[in-house]
Design a protein around this motif. Structure first.
Motif, PDB file in Angstrom:
ATOM      1  N   GLY A 156       0.802  -1.259  -0.011  1.00  0.00           N
ATOM      2  CA  GLY A 156      -0.008  -0.107   0.015  1.00  0.00           C
ATOM      3  C   GLY A 156       1.124   1.033   0.060  1.00  0.00           C
ATOM      4  O   GLY A 156       0.271   2.325   0.564  1.00  0.00           O
ATOM      5  N   ILE A 157       2.017   1.139  -0.634  1.00  0.00           N
ATOM      6  CA  ILE A 157       2.778   2.455  -0.708  1.00  0.00           C
ATOM      7  C   ILE A 157       2.567   3.289  -1.840  1.00  0.00           C
ATOM      8  O   ILE A 157       2.103   2.676  -2.842  1.00  0.00           O
ATOM      9  CB  ILE A 157       4.270   2.138  -0.723  1.00  0.00           C
ATOM     10  N   ASN A 158       2.791   4.502  -1.752  1.00  0.00           N
ATOM     11  CA  ASN A 158       2.733   5.451  -2.875  1.00  0.00           C
ATOM     12  C   ASN A 158       4.298   5.595  -3.645  1.00  0.00           C
ATOM     13  O   ASN A 158       5.008   6.357  -3.284  1.00  0.00           O
ATOM     14  CB  ASN A 158       2.411   6.939  -2.018  1.00  0.00           C
ATOM     15  N   LEU A 159       4.138   4.762  -4.451  1.00  0.00           N
ATOM     16  CA  LEU A 159       5.386   4.374  -5.207  1.00  0.00           C
ATOM     17  C   LEU A 159       6.098   5.435  -6.029  1.00  0.00           C
ATOM     18  O   LEU A 159       7.127   5.868  -5.751  1.00  0.00           O
ATOM     19  CB  LEU A 159       5.228   3.026  -6.145  1.00  0.00           C
ATOM     20  N   SER A 160       5.007   6.229  -6.605  1.00  0.00           N
ATOM     21  CA  SER A 160       5.558   7.571  -7.337  1.00  0.00           C
ATOM     22  C   SER A 160       6.053   8.472  -6.336  1.00  0.00           C
ATOM     23  O   SER A 160       6.982   9.040  -6.707  1.00  0.00           O
ATOM     24  CB  SER A 160       4.401   7.866  -8.148  1.00  0.00           C
ATOM     25  N   GLN A 161       5.347   8.867  -5.119  1.00  0.00           N
ATOM     26  CA  GLN A 161       5.830   9.591  -4.274  1.00  0.00           C
ATOM     27  C   GLN A 161       7.284   9.299  -3.653  1.00  0.00           C
ATOM     28  O   GLN A 161       8.079  10.105  -3.669  1.00  0.00           O
ATOM     29  CB  GLN A 161       4.905   9.732  -3.165  1.00  0.00           C
ATOM     30  N   LEU A 162       7.573   8.016  -3.631  1.00  0.00           N
ATOM     31  CA  LEU A 162       8.803   7.657  -2.741  1.00  0.00           C
ATOM     32  C   LEU A 162       9.869   7.705  -4.045  1.00  0.00           C
ATOM     33  O   LEU A 162      10.752   8.127  -3.806  1.00  0.00           O
ATOM     34  CB  LEU A 162       8.628   6.070  -2.471  1.00  0.00           C
ATOM     35  N   LEU A 163       9.448   7.216  -5.204  1.00  0.00           N
ATOM     36  CA  LEU A 163      10.393   7.282  -6.301  1.00  0.00           C
ATOM     37  C   LEU A 163      10.802   8.869  -6.510  1.00  0.00           C
ATOM     38  O   LEU A 163      12.235   9.108  -6.799  1.00  0.00           O
ATOM     39  CB  LEU A 163       9.934   6.716  -7.524  1.00  0.00           C
ATOM     40  N   HIS A 164       9.944   9.630  -6.497  1.00  0.00           N
ATOM     41  CA  HIS A 164      10.197  11.149  -6.629  1.00  0.00           C
ATOM     42  C   HIS A 164      11.303  11.575  -5.673  1.00  0.00           C
ATOM     43  O   HIS A 164      12.138  12.488  -5.874  1.00  0.00           O
ATOM     44  CB  HIS A 164       9.121  11.916  -6.654  1.00  0.00           C
ATOM     45  N   LYS A 165      10.947  11.156  -4.380  1.00  0.00           N
ATOM     46  CA  LYS A 165      11.880  11.438  -3.393  1.00  0.00           C
ATOM     47  C   LYS A 165      13.201  10.993  -3.125  1.00  0.00           C
ATOM     48  O   LYS A 165      14.129  11.542  -2.923  1.00  0.00           O
ATOM     49  CB  LYS A 165      11.222  11.417  -1.952  1.00  0.00           C
ATOM     50  N   LEU A 166      13.187   9.749  -3.673  1.00  0.00           N
ATOM     51  CA  LEU A 166      14.590   8.959  -3.950  1.00  0.00           C
ATOM     52  C   LEU A 166      15.292   9.561  -5.063  1.00  0.00           C
ATOM     53  O   LEU A 166      16.564   9.610  -5.142  1.00  0.00           O
ATOM     54  CB  LEU A 166      14.455   7.505  -4.099  1.00  0.00           C
ATOM     55  N   VAL A 167      14.804  10.021  -6.153  1.00  0.00           N
ATOM     56  CA  VAL A 167      15.404  10.895  -7.123  1.00  0.00           C
ATOM     57  C   VAL A 167      16.099  12.061  -6.404  1.00  0.00           C
ATOM     58  O   VAL A 167      17.077  12.547  -7.019  1.00  0.00           O
ATOM     59  CB  VAL A 167      14.306  10.997  -8.456  1.00  0.00           C
ATOM     60  N   LYS A 168      15.099  12.932  -5.822  1.00  0.00           N
ATOM     61  CA  LYS A 168      15.621  13.980  -5.272  1.00  0.00           C
ATOM     62  C   LYS A 168      16.880  14.006  -4.508  1.00  0.00           C
ATOM     63  O   LYS A 168      17.666  14.979  -4.397  1.00  0.00           O
ATOM     64  CB  LYS A 168      14.379  14.742  -4.480  1.00  0.00           C
ATOM     65  N   LYS A 169      16.740  12.845  -3.664  1.00  0.00           N
ATOM     66  CA  LYS A 169      18.070  12.740  -2.860  1.00  0.00           C
ATOM     67  C   LYS A 169      19.309  12.075  -3.655  1.00  0.00           C
ATOM     68  O   LYS A 169      20.236  11.393  -2.871  1.00  0.00           O
ATOM     69  CB  LYS A 169      17.512  11.747  -1.698  1.00  0.00           C
ATOM     70  N   THR A 170      19.038  11.927  -4.948  1.00  0.00           N
ATOM     71  CA  THR A 170      19.958  11.184  -5.686  1.00  0.00           C
ATOM     72  C   THR A 170      20.422   9.897  -5.740  1.00  0.00           C
ATOM     73  O   THR A 170      21.446   9.238  -5.573  1.00  0.00           O
ATOM     74  CB  THR A 170      21.517  12.179  -5.729  1.00  0.00           C
ATOM     75  N   LEU A 171      19.355   8.968  -4.646  1.00  0.00           N
ATOM     76  CA  LEU A 171      19.684   7.607  -4.437  1.00  0.00           C
ATOM     77  C   LEU A 171      19.056   6.935  -5.579  1.00  0.00           C
ATOM     78  O   LEU A 171      19.653   5.636  -6.007  1.00  0.00           O
ATOM     79  CB  LEU A 171      18.789   7.188  -3.159  1.00  0.00           C
ATOM     80  N   VAL A 172      18.110   7.485  -6.385  1.00  0.00           N
ATOM     81  CA  VAL A 172      17.678   6.768  -7.682  1.00  0.00           C
ATOM     82  C   VAL A 172      17.697   7.856  -8.938  1.00  0.00           C
ATOM     83  O   VAL A 172      17.823   9.024  -8.620  1.00  0.00           O
ATOM     84  CB  VAL A 172      16.190   6.288  -7.192  1.00  0.00           C
ATOM     85  N   LYS A 173      17.674   7.010 -10.058  1.00  0.00           N
ATOM     86  CA  LYS A 173      18.106   8.038 -11.224  1.00  0.00           C
ATOM     87  C   LYS A 173      16.575   7.855 -12.085  1.00  0.00           C
ATOM     88  O   LYS A 173      16.156   6.673 -12.305  1.00  0.00           O
ATOM     89  CB  LYS A 173      19.150   7.680 -11.977  1.00  0.00           C
ATOM     90  N   GLU A 174      16.311   8.968 -12.570  1.00  0.00           N
ATOM     91  CA  GLU A 174      15.034   8.911 -13.221  1.00  0.00           C
ATOM     92  C   GLU A 174      15.592   9.123 -14.699  1.00  0.00           C
ATOM     93  O   GLU A 174      16.293   9.942 -15.057  1.00  0.00           O
ATOM     94  CB  GLU A 174      14.051  10.212 -13.024  1.00  0.00           C
ATOM     95  N   VAL A 175      15.120   7.933 -15.864  1.00  0.00           N
ATOM     96  CA  VAL A 175      15.610   7.946 -17.026  1.00  0.00           C
ATOM     97  C   VAL A 175      14.299   8.255 -17.966  1.00  0.00           C
ATOM     98  O   VAL A 175      13.256   7.207 -17.683  1.00  0.00           O
ATOM     99  CB  VAL A 175      16.114   6.720 -17.439  1.00  0.00           C
ATOM    100  N   ALA A 176      14.512   8.806 -18.950  1.00  0.00           N
ATOM    101  CA  ALA A 176      13.434   9.026 -20.046  1.00  0.00           C
ATOM    102  C   ALA A 176      13.769   7.899 -21.258  1.00  0.00           C
ATOM    103  O   ALA A 176      14.795   8.002 -21.714  1.00  0.00           O
ATOM    104  CB  ALA A 176      13.294  10.595 -20.646  1.00  0.00           C
ATOM    105  N   VAL A 177      12.967   7.107 -21.355  1.00  0.00           N
ATOM    106  CA  VAL A 177      12.741   6.060 -22.338  1.00  0.00           C
ATOM    107  C   VAL A 177      11.785   6.341 -23.321  1.00  0.00           C
ATOM    108  O   VAL A 177      10.820   6.392 -22.965  1.00  0.00           O
ATOM    109  CB  VAL A 177      12.460   4.873 -21.619  1.00  0.00           C
ATOM    110  N   PRO A 178      12.210   6.296 -24.755  1.00  0.00           N
ATOM    111  CA  PRO A 178      11.237   6.189 -25.835  1.00  0.00           C
ATOM    112  C   PRO A 178      10.167   5.160 -25.662  1.00  0.00           C
ATOM    113  O   PRO A 178      10.325   4.212 -25.473  1.00  0.00           O
ATOM    114  CB  PRO A 178      11.996   6.044 -27.327  1.00  0.00           C
ATOM    115  N   ALA A 179       8.776   5.634 -25.900  1.00  0.00           N
ATOM    116  CA  ALA A 179       7.702   4.554 -25.814  1.00  0.00           C
ATOM    117  C   ALA A 179       7.529   3.739 -27.107  1.00  0.00           C
ATOM    118  O   ALA A 179       7.121   2.821 -27.075  1.00  0.00           O
ATOM    119  CB  ALA A 179       6.511   5.225 -25.687  1.00  0.00           C
ATOM    120  N   ASP A 180       8.243   4.492 -28.010  1.00  0.00           N
ATOM    121  CA  ASP A 180       8.157   3.413 -29.480  1.00  0.00           C
ATOM    122  C   ASP A 180       9.459   3.992 -30.357  1.00  0.00           C
ATOM    123  O   ASP A 180      10.369   4.823 -29.774  1.00  0.00           O
ATOM    124  CB  ASP A 180       7.033   3.926 -30.319  1.00  0.00           C
ATOM    125  N   ASP A 181       9.478   3.330 -31.629  1.00  0.00           N
ATOM    126  CA  ASP A 181      10.507   3.705 -32.420  1.00  0.00           C
ATOM    127  C   ASP A 181      10.750   5.011 -32.978  1.00  0.00           C
ATOM    128  O   ASP A 181      11.855   5.472 -33.289  1.00  0.00           O
ATOM    129  CB  ASP A 181      10.430   2.497 -33.511  1.00  0.00           C
TER     130      ASP A 181
END
Length: 194
Positions: A156-181
């Motif tokens: 029951g965790i708020n995963l997007s909020q956790l990931l956002h905070k982990l990215v902000k604390k530089t523990l996790v990296k956010e990567v933009a990936v193309p959805a299609d070719d």
């Protein structure tokens, strides 16, 4: 006699399971803490002091539960009596928030500041199951893929909020990936920070 080492192996498996459950519980409690903490910050900025107070009180209770779990105990209904003997600092913040003569806004700000410095430093240890999953493969994970992992399912965790905070604390990296070719759309994925 344990000729085939069955009892010893069972004991090792039970300890590993208990550690995994402990880590999952910390992740769940930290997610609840983070949600209430962020709500309180939003409310105080909008000058909704009673809502900010209610949310920071609940965040402080989650902090107390985290401290209790880290101590190897199970949080009881009477959290404040239990945490008083484990961590007097958290208990004193509770007293300060609920009984101080300072203005309501000042009391809320004090606890928000304490949360930012103390609990946020525990982010990596509290989010260990999520960080372990992110590090389990080289390619970035989508939120949907993460939610399907048994280490995270049912918490029951708020995963997007956790990931956002982990990215902000530089523990996790956010990567933009193309959805299609054709690269007409980018999807956000997450991986461990190098």
């Amino acid at each position: 006699m344990d000729r085939h080492m069955q009892l010893e192996n069972s004991g090792v498996q039970m300890l590993a399971y208990a550690k995994e459950q402990h880590e999952r519980q910390l992740l769940s409690e930290f997610s609840l803490f983070l949600h209430k903490y962020m709500q309180s910050k939003t409310y105080i900025l909008d000058e909704h002091l009673l809502d900010a107070y209610q949310n920071i009180l609940e965040a402080l209770k989650q902090w107390a539960r985290i401290v209790i779990i880290e101590e190897g105990q199970i949080p009881q209904d009477a959290v404040w009596n239990q945490v008083r003997s484990i961590n007097t600092g958290v208990y004193k913040l509770y007293e300060e928030l609920t009984t101080s003569k300072e203005t309501l806004k000042q009391r809320i700000q004090l606890v928000l500041l304490a949360c930012e410095f103390s609990v946020m430093s525990k982010m990596a240890s509290c989010c260990k199951p999520l960080i372990d999953v992110l590090g389990s493969r080289s390619e970035p994970w989508s939120i949907e893929e993460l939610m399907e992992r048994c280490e995270i399912q049912g918490l029951g965790i708020n995963l997007s909020q956790l990931l956002h905070k982990l990215v902000k604390k530089t523990l996790v990296k956010e990567v933009a990936v193309p959805a299609d070719d054709e690269c007409s759309e980018l999807l956000m994925r997450y991986t461990l920070h190098p």
